[in-house]
Scaffold this active site. Structure first.
Site, PDB file in Angstrom:
ATOM      1  CG  HIS A 157      11.129  71.172 102.435  1.00  0.00           C
ATOM      2  ND1 HIS A 157      11.860  70.174 103.040  1.00  0.00           N
ATOM      3  CD2 HIS A 157      10.834  73.204 102.137  1.00  0.00           C
ATOM      4  CE1 HIS A 157      12.291  72.017 103.824  1.00  0.00           C
ATOM      5  NE2 HIS A 157      11.592  72.806 103.656  1.00  0.00           N
ATOM      6  CE  LYS A 169      18.131  78.333 106.530  1.00  0.00           C
ATOM      7  NZ  LYS A 169      17.156  77.776 106.296  1.00  0.00           N
ATOM      8  NE  ARG A 219       8.717  77.152 108.021  1.00  0.00           N
ATOM      9  CZ  ARG A 219      10.115  76.765 108.050  1.00  0.00           C
ATOM     10  NH1 ARG A 219      10.352  75.939 108.276  1.00  0.00           N
ATOM     11  NH2 ARG A 219      10.669  78.194 108.267  1.00  0.00           N
ATOM     12  CB  SER A 230      15.887  71.658 107.462  1.00  0.00           C
ATOM     13  OG  SER A 230      15.169  71.361 106.150  1.00  0.00           O
TER      14      SER A 230
END
Ligand code: PNS
Length: 159
Positions: free
Chosen positions: A17, A41, A90, A127
């Site tokens: 990040h 999440k 990504r 994360s």
């Protein structure tokens, strides 16, 4: 004034990040990092803790600010005169969902999304994986900034 937003849940912020925010800060006059709730999440850190960690790790970037926001990212953009969202990509696995969100946000509000290709050093990093490894004693020191590692270690020991 070219102001952009880097939105995310940042639970917690990783070196991946930080790389994207740093590169965005070189390209634009102002970068607002917006910490948003992702309904899909369950977080490890509260939004305020995530904001604190982000502020600590971006303190040397003069044109970066960090805020929390609950609601649609396009409403945040409208309220803050932001015309574009900047995100890191990504891998192909990110692409479907990111493209869908980008198209929705453009369709609904004319807000553009610009993608920065993730540094290959961090292509595998998320994360969620950092939290999993930290929880079971893995060494994530090279994957998150120092202040985040400290909190992650404490929180993982508590859980
Ligand atoms: O770091 P994440 O969890 O991948 O970030 C996703 C996030 C928070 C940026 C996304 O879920 C989001 O934009 N949420 C805000 C609510 C919203 O605008 N939803 C519609 C997106 S098209």
């Amino acid at each position: 004034m070219r102001r952009v937003v880097c939105p995310g849940s940042f639970d917690p912020v990783t070196n991946g990040h930080l790389d994207i925010v740093t590169r965005a800060a070189r390209l634009y006059d102002e970068v607002v990092v917006a910490v948003l709730r992702n309904p899909n999440k369950t977080p490890m850190f509260s939004v305020d803790e995530r904001v604190e960690m982000l502020r600590a790790v971006t303190k040397d970037l003069d044109n970066v600010s960090v805020v929390k926001f609950d609601g649609l990212i396009v409403d945040f953009c409208k309220a803050n005169e932001i015309s574009a969202i900047v995100k890191g990509l990504r891998a192909v696995s990110d692409f479907d969902y990111e493209l869908q969100m980008a198209q929705m946000n453009y369709n609904q509000a004319g807000v553009e999304t610009l993608f920065i290709s993730t540094n290959p050093l961090y292509a595998f990093l998320s994360s969620s994986l950092v939290k999993d490894f930290a929880k079971y004693g893995g060494d994530v020191a090279s994957l998150v900034p120092g202040p985040v590692l400290d909190r992650l270690t404490v929180r993982s020991a508590d859980s």
